[in-house]
Design an enzyme around this catalytic site. Structure first.
Site, PDB file in Angstrom:
ATOM      1  N   LYS A  95       0.829  -1.217   0.000  1.00  0.00           N
ATOM      2  CA  LYS A  95       0.000   0.000   0.000  1.00  0.00           C
ATOM      3  C   LYS A  95       0.857   1.257   0.000  1.00  0.00           C
ATOM      4  O   LYS A  95       0.616   2.191   0.760  1.00  0.00           O
ATOM      5  CB  LYS A  95      -0.955   0.006   1.196  1.00  0.00           C
TER       6      LYS A  95
HETATM    7  O1  OMP Z   1      -4.917  -4.297   0.080  1.00  0.00           O
HETATM    8  C1  OMP Z   1      -5.318  -5.242   0.800  1.00  0.00           C
HETATM    9  O2  OMP Z   1      -4.895  -6.360   0.618  1.00  0.00           O
HETATM   10  C2  OMP Z   1      -6.393  -4.970   1.758  1.00  0.00           C
HETATM   11  C3  OMP Z   1      -7.280  -3.969   1.420  1.00  0.00           C
HETATM   12  C4  OMP Z   1      -8.463  -3.815   2.157  1.00  0.00           C
HETATM   13  O3  OMP Z   1      -9.307  -3.002   1.836  1.00  0.00           O
HETATM   14  N1  OMP Z   1      -8.677  -4.639   3.221  1.00  0.00           N
HETATM   15  C5  OMP Z   1      -7.785  -5.605   3.597  1.00  0.00           C
HETATM   16  O4  OMP Z   1      -8.089  -6.343   4.546  1.00  0.00           O
HETATM   17  N2  OMP Z   1      -6.608  -5.741   2.914  1.00  0.00           N
HETATM   18  C6  OMP Z   1      -5.604  -6.737   3.348  1.00  0.00           C
HETATM   19  O5  OMP Z   1      -6.154  -8.039   3.147  1.00  0.00           O
HETATM   20  C7  OMP Z   1      -5.807  -8.912   4.225  1.00  0.00           C
HETATM   21  C8  OMP Z   1      -7.071  -9.384   4.921  1.00  0.00           C
HETATM   22  O6  OMP Z   1      -6.772 -10.357   5.859  1.00  0.00           O
HETATM   23  P1  OMP Z   1      -7.898 -11.277   6.555  1.00  0.00           P
HETATM   24  O7  OMP Z   1      -8.939 -10.355   7.084  1.00  0.00           O
HETATM   25  O8  OMP Z   1      -7.164 -12.015   7.612  1.00  0.00           O
HETATM   26  O9  OMP Z   1      -8.442 -12.191   5.482  1.00  0.00           O
HETATM   27  C9  OMP Z   1      -4.843  -8.114   5.101  1.00  0.00           C
HETATM   28  O10 OMP Z   1      -3.538  -8.388   4.642  1.00  0.00           O
HETATM   29  C10 OMP Z   1      -5.182  -6.667   4.806  1.00  0.00           C
HETATM   30  O11 OMP Z   1      -4.065  -5.824   4.969  1.00  0.00           O
END
Ligand code: OMP
Length: 273
Positions: A95
């Site tokens: 990001k």
């Molecule tokens: O860019 C991302 O990957 C991201 C964007 C977003 O809007 N929300 C989000 O959760 N993420 C990332 O996606 C992953 C979600 O993880 P879980 O919630 O464990 O499945 C994490 O690494 C967050 O940093």
């Protein structure tokens, strides 16, 4: 092959829109890995090897490595994915977002140091802050559009003045799809927690690939996500799940448990394509 071609090939080969997120938190590792210097690499390698035939991409989150001074383990992990599972694209989730001269360094970090195939970028600083990544023609540039967290609405859902009611995330989607994506390298992040906005982004962006985090631990609905975001050919999505897969098991068989959940998740996604 460029990022978009690798992704299309992985969608096809593994019949999967699932992206496994690699967010290694040592506090949640099984006991037999605790205390090892290479625990982060070993944990992630086991997950990768157990799920590589079920995914369209892997997404390591850089903070989990940098916080533990484990960037060398991230380098080794991405090299391992390329060597042992060629064709599965790696999205480095960092990001980033900064002025061009600094963005050039972030681009070197993502693509030359870590060897990622794509990187997540914050579009807030505008087009010139994104151009250094686009200078790598084979790489993907995935811009935050409508993030999955509740606070995503604070700014992304605001209406832009004199725009006839256009919201900020809609402007990002439109700008990226029409003006920034001249080289076909761009994709967008849209959270699974907001399926109505996934549908809106799909409407605005044609077949642009969407990275969709928020199923699993964040509670996003798989059916609503897939129906809102799939393209006409039943692809177009990298649907990310991290914690729900990584920590499905707590014992020595954690990788087998992760595989079971990854398989269930891939198949649940495929039911609605
Ligand atoms: O860019 C991302 O990957 C991201 C964007 C977003 O809007 N929300 C989000 O959760 N993420 C990332 O996606 C992953 C979600 O993880 P879980 O919630 O464990 O499945 C994490 O690494 C967050 O940093």
């Amino acid at each position: 092959m460029n990022f978009r071609q690798s992704l299309a090939a992985a969608w096809q080969k593994n019949n999967s829109l699932l992206c496994v997120g690699l967010d290694p938190d040592p506090a949640k590792f099984p006991a037999h890995l605790q205390g090892r210097d290479d625990a982060i690499f070993e944990f992630c390698k086991s997950i990768v090897d157990a799920t590589a035939d079920l995914v369209c991409s892997f997404k390591p989150q850089i903070a989990y490595f940098a916080a533990r001074r484990a960037e060398d383990q991230l380098e080794a992990l991405i090299a391992h994915i390329h060597e042992r599972h060629p064709g599965i694209p790696v999205v480095l989730d960092s990001k980033r977002g900064d002025i061009g001269s600094t963005a050039e360094q972030y681009a070197v970090e993502a693509f030359e140091r870590f060897g990622a195939d794509a990187v997540t970028i914050n579009p807030y600083m505008g087009r010139d802050s994104v151009e250094p990544y686009l200078a790598y023609p084979d790489k993907g540039v995935i811009l935050l559009c409508r993030t999955s967290n509740p606070g995503g609405s604070d700014l992304q859902f605001l209406e832009i003045g004199n725009s006839g009611g256009e919201k900020l995330f809609e402007r990002v989607a439109r700008l990226v799809a029409t003006e920034w994506n001249t080289t076909g390298q761009c994709a967008l992040v849209v959270g699974a927690t907001f399926p109505a906005e996934i549908a809106r982004v799909r409407e605005l962006t044609g077949d642009l690939p969407l990275l969709v985090p928020g199923i699993g631990a964040q509670g996003g609905d798989i059916e609503a996500t897939v129906k809102a975001g799939r393209t006409a050919d039943g692809t177009g999505l990298m649907i990310n799940s991290s914690r729900a897969i990584l920590y499905a098991g707590k014992g020595e068989d954690f990788a087998a448990a992760a595989r079971r959940v990854a398989l269930e998740t891939r198949d649940a996604i495929n039911r609605y394509r």
